[in-house]
Design a protein around this motif. Structure first.
Motif, PDB file in Angstrom:
ATOM      1  N   SER A 126       0.813  -1.391   0.084  1.00  0.00           N
ATOM      2  CA  SER A 126       0.075   0.087   0.008  1.00  0.00           C
ATOM      3  C   SER A 126       0.997   1.366  -0.035  1.00  0.00           C
ATOM      4  O   SER A 126       1.426   1.587   1.139  1.00  0.00           O
ATOM      5  CB  SER A 126      -0.919   0.206   1.133  1.00  0.00           C
ATOM      6  N   ILE A 127       1.219   1.830  -1.060  1.00  0.00           N
ATOM      7  CA  ILE A 127       2.043   3.025  -1.332  1.00  0.00           C
ATOM      8  C   ILE A 127       1.139   4.208  -1.991  1.00  0.00           C
ATOM      9  O   ILE A 127       0.635   3.837  -3.016  1.00  0.00           O
ATOM     10  CB  ILE A 127       3.103   2.526  -2.112  1.00  0.00           C
ATOM     11  N   GLU A 128       1.173   5.378  -1.367  1.00  0.00           N
ATOM     12  CA  GLU A 128       0.423   6.435  -2.055  1.00  0.00           C
ATOM     13  C   GLU A 128       1.846   7.066  -3.098  1.00  0.00           C
ATOM     14  O   GLU A 128       2.442   7.726  -2.648  1.00  0.00           O
ATOM     15  CB  GLU A 128       0.108   7.353  -1.189  1.00  0.00           C
ATOM     16  N   ARG A 129       1.772   6.590  -4.129  1.00  0.00           N
ATOM     17  CA  ARG A 129       2.625   6.995  -5.323  1.00  0.00           C
ATOM     18  C   ARG A 129       2.356   8.197  -6.080  1.00  0.00           C
ATOM     19  O   ARG A 129       3.347   8.997  -6.743  1.00  0.00           O
ATOM     20  CB  ARG A 129       3.015   5.761  -5.997  1.00  0.00           C
ATOM     21  N   PHE A 130       0.902   8.375  -6.320  1.00  0.00           N
ATOM     22  CA  PHE A 130       0.522   9.022  -7.552  1.00  0.00           C
ATOM     23  C   PHE A 130      -0.272  10.131  -6.921  1.00  0.00           C
ATOM     24  O   PHE A 130      -1.229   9.867  -5.875  1.00  0.00           O
ATOM     25  CB  PHE A 130      -0.328   8.370  -8.613  1.00  0.00           C
ATOM     26  N   ALA A 131      -0.175  11.472  -7.511  1.00  0.00           N
ATOM     27  CA  ALA A 131      -0.990  12.567  -7.198  1.00  0.00           C
ATOM     28  C   ALA A 131      -1.628  13.186  -8.496  1.00  0.00           C
ATOM     29  O   ALA A 131      -0.846  14.044  -9.053  1.00  0.00           O
ATOM     30  CB  ALA A 131      -0.062  13.349  -6.213  1.00  0.00           C
ATOM     31  N   PHE A 132      -2.850  12.996  -8.614  1.00  0.00           N
ATOM     32  CA  PHE A 132      -3.062  13.443 -10.077  1.00  0.00           C
ATOM     33  C   PHE A 132      -3.736  14.885  -9.918  1.00  0.00           C
ATOM     34  O   PHE A 132      -4.570  15.117  -9.081  1.00  0.00           O
ATOM     35  CB  PHE A 132      -4.100  12.424 -10.697  1.00  0.00           C
ATOM     36  N   LYS A 133      -3.208  15.743 -10.626  1.00  0.00           N
ATOM     37  CA  LYS A 133      -3.584  17.403 -10.559  1.00  0.00           C
ATOM     38  C   LYS A 133      -4.186  17.672 -11.864  1.00  0.00           C
ATOM     39  O   LYS A 133      -4.649  18.927 -11.975  1.00  0.00           O
ATOM     40  CB  LYS A 133      -2.221  18.178 -10.270  1.00  0.00           C
ATOM     41  N   ASN A 134      -4.308  16.749 -12.860  1.00  0.00           N
ATOM     42  CA  ASN A 134      -4.908  16.766 -14.332  1.00  0.00           C
ATOM     43  C   ASN A 134      -5.932  15.880 -14.688  1.00  0.00           C
ATOM     44  O   ASN A 134      -5.703  14.755 -14.521  1.00  0.00           O
ATOM     45  CB  ASN A 134      -3.873  17.068 -15.161  1.00  0.00           C
ATOM     46  N   ASN A 135      -7.077  16.058 -14.949  1.00  0.00           N
ATOM     47  CA  ASN A 135      -8.200  15.340 -15.509  1.00  0.00           C
ATOM     48  C   ASN A 135      -7.604  14.381 -16.669  1.00  0.00           C
ATOM     49  O   ASN A 135      -8.101  13.297 -16.898  1.00  0.00           O
ATOM     50  CB  ASN A 135      -9.335  16.112 -15.648  1.00  0.00           C
ATOM     51  N   SER A 136      -6.848  14.821 -17.529  1.00  0.00           N
ATOM     52  CA  SER A 136      -6.183  14.287 -18.574  1.00  0.00           C
ATOM     53  C   SER A 136      -5.438  12.988 -18.231  1.00  0.00           C
ATOM     54  O   SER A 136      -5.548  11.934 -18.679  1.00  0.00           O
ATOM     55  CB  SER A 136      -5.536  15.346 -19.343  1.00  0.00           C
ATOM     56  N   ALA A 137      -4.622  13.264 -17.237  1.00  0.00           N
ATOM     57  CA  ALA A 137      -3.835  12.265 -16.575  1.00  0.00           C
ATOM     58  C   ALA A 137      -4.698  11.207 -15.848  1.00  0.00           C
ATOM     59  O   ALA A 137      -4.301  10.133 -16.122  1.00  0.00           O
ATOM     60  CB  ALA A 137      -2.754  12.840 -15.873  1.00  0.00           C
ATOM     61  N   LEU A 138      -5.676  11.648 -15.273  1.00  0.00           N
ATOM     62  CA  LEU A 138      -6.546  10.693 -14.702  1.00  0.00           C
ATOM     63  C   LEU A 138      -7.349   9.936 -15.517  1.00  0.00           C
ATOM     64  O   LEU A 138      -7.711   8.471 -15.352  1.00  0.00           O
ATOM     65  CB  LEU A 138      -7.390  11.473 -13.751  1.00  0.00           C
ATOM     66  N   SER A 139      -7.624  10.186 -16.618  1.00  0.00           N
ATOM     67  CA  SER A 139      -8.303   9.490 -17.658  1.00  0.00           C
ATOM     68  C   SER A 139      -7.667   8.509 -18.369  1.00  0.00           C
ATOM     69  O   SER A 139      -8.319   7.624 -18.850  1.00  0.00           O
ATOM     70  CB  SER A 139      -9.097  10.624 -18.837  1.00  0.00           C
ATOM     71  N   LEU A 140      -6.402   8.542 -18.121  1.00  0.00           N
ATOM     72  CA  LEU A 140      -5.551   7.342 -18.743  1.00  0.00           C
ATOM     73  C   LEU A 140      -5.887   6.095 -17.949  1.00  0.00           C
ATOM     74  O   LEU A 140      -5.787   4.852 -18.479  1.00  0.00           O
ATOM     75  CB  LEU A 140      -4.077   7.571 -18.621  1.00  0.00           C
ATOM     76  N   LEU A 141      -6.083   5.928 -16.532  1.00  0.00           N
ATOM     77  CA  LEU A 141      -6.225   4.830 -15.730  1.00  0.00           C
ATOM     78  C   LEU A 141      -7.442   3.818 -16.107  1.00  0.00           C
ATOM     79  O   LEU A 141      -8.453   4.362 -16.680  1.00  0.00           O
ATOM     80  CB  LEU A 141      -6.797   5.360 -14.361  1.00  0.00           C
ATOM     81  N   LEU A 142      -6.942   2.626 -16.525  1.00  0.00           N
ATOM     82  CA  LEU A 142      -7.851   1.469 -16.955  1.00  0.00           C
ATOM     83  C   LEU A 142      -8.996   1.202 -15.805  1.00  0.00           C
ATOM     84  O   LEU A 142      -8.618   0.856 -14.662  1.00  0.00           O
ATOM     85  CB  LEU A 142      -7.243   0.337 -17.067  1.00  0.00           C
TER      86      LEU A 142
END
Length: 387
Positions: A126-142
């Motif tokens: 359990s590692i908090e590695r990501f911090a998404f600040k842009n909806n475009s980047a968030l939209s890549l997640l499957l």
């Protein structure tokens, strides 16, 4: 952190559970010295990769789904593949669909290895590695449904692989056509000439599958009779050089619009140019093939290559004469010229040096040696290409 054996059923349950729990962290799958990682953010998959042939896997996925993709952005954070994709999506240099296609291609290879190995161990961090600040980047997640679809494709591919009794072979091995065997072997289908450049021990079965845009099962099944008769050997192949260790400097003045270093191959044999292209283009270079050295001067002037590979024996002129001519031409006085030939004698090397050649390399070129030699001349201007 947990540990357990994993297979298709267990993988499906594990992935579904991580999605339902909206988990954030890393799922590490291992078997001996090989391990694969699946990264998650709130139950959605970020990226899937592994330590074995990681760069080859990346090159394959990018070349298949967006061959013009080039970025100068360098990030060392893991997984660097995802960070490069998300950066270029945010910069509108890559579409979300293209980026997701690359992510799915990498994931399918990872899951293919997973479902074919029920004794693979798994660990969750359990590692908090990501911090998404842009909806475009968030939209890549499957989403979980997208991951399930990829898992089902990987399972179907593995079932075909096993049904064809290919499970003793490694898709990461590279086929080599033995020179001692005739070009035609009894009870074997004829090998297409266009396949010859890929049977030099420089391209894995996965590589050939991606280039041919055919399932790896179909490619391996076609080559299997040759393998069984000893006409084709399957050899281990190292990964390509690490991309994230390379930096991108500002291109030279006058070439600022060019995305990649250009390498010219002057050789009357089209096969030689094809071999160089299949090795160097996935590594981030653009190869221009010139078969007629005399009429090809105009092509050289047009493309202004950063490096030139030059054959010695050609119908219209010799490589020595052409090298001397290029050294007297202002545009190519300082361009690295590497003699690429099957004539590897002391006299040949001496004549090449006198003619102004920068280096000398014998045919057929070894993948790692070729890339290292090119990087020794062009490393300073090497972009993070095909990323």
């Amino acid at each position: 952190m947990t540990s357990a054996s994993i297979g298709y059923v267990s993988a499906a349950r594990t992935l579904a559970s991580l999605s339902q729990q909206r988990a954030t962290g890393e799922l590490t799958l291992s078997n001996g010295d090989r391990h694969w990682k699946l990264y998650f953010f709130h139950g959605r998959l970020v990226y899937g990769t592994g330590n074995f042939h990681r760069n080859r896997r990346w090159y394959r996925a990018v070349k298949q789904h967006h061959p013009q993709f080039c970025t100068s952005h360098v990030l060392m954070d893991e997984p660097w593949e995802y960070h490069l994709l998300s950066h270029d999506v945010i910069q509108n240099q890559l579409s979300v669909n293209q980026a997701q296609s690359i992510i799915k291609a990498s994931l399918e290879e990872v899951l293919f290895s997973l479902v074919g190995n029920p004794l693979m161990n798994s660990e969750w961090y359990s590692i908090e590695r990501f911090a998404f600040k842009n909806n475009s980047a968030l939209s890549l997640l499957l989403s979980s449904s997208q991951v399930e679809q990829v898992l089902q494709r990987a399972q179907a591919l593995w079932k075909q692989w096993k049904a064809l009794e290919l499970d003793t072979l490694s898709p990461y091995s590279a086929p080599v056509l033995r020179q001692s065997f005739p070009t035609e072997v009894a009870d074997c289908p004829p090998l297409p000439e266009k396949l010859n450049p890929f049977l030099t021990g420089q391209h894995t079965l996965w590589d050939i599958s991606s280039h041919a845009k055919r399932p790896i099962t179909a490619v391996t099944r076609f080559l299997l009779p040759w393998v069984q008769r000893g006409a084709i050997a399957l050899e281990e192949l190292p990964d390509l050089p690490s991309i994230v260790q390379q930096s991108c400097s500002t291109p030279p003045v006058g070439n600022s619009k060019r995305a990649r270093p250009v390498i010219a191959c002057i050789d009357d044999s089209p096969t030689v140019g094809q071999v160089l292209a299949t090795i160097l283009e996935p590594a981030g270079y653009r190869v221009v093939n010139i078969q007629d050295p005399l009429t090809g001067i105009a092509t050289l002037v047009k493309h202004k290559p950063d490096l030139i590979f030059l054959d010695l024996i050609m119908p219209a002129t010799s490589g020595y004469n052409l090298c001397s001519f290029l050294r007297k031409t202002p545009a190519f006085q300082n361009t690295p010229i590497i003699i690429l030939t099957s004539q590897d004698g002391l006299i040949d090397r001496t004549r090449a040096k006198i003619a102004g050649a920068s280096d000398f390399m014998t045919k057929p070129p070894d993948t790692q040696t070729l890339i290292s030699l090119v990087q020794s001349y062009l490393g300073a201007m090497m972009p993070i290409d095909l990323l």
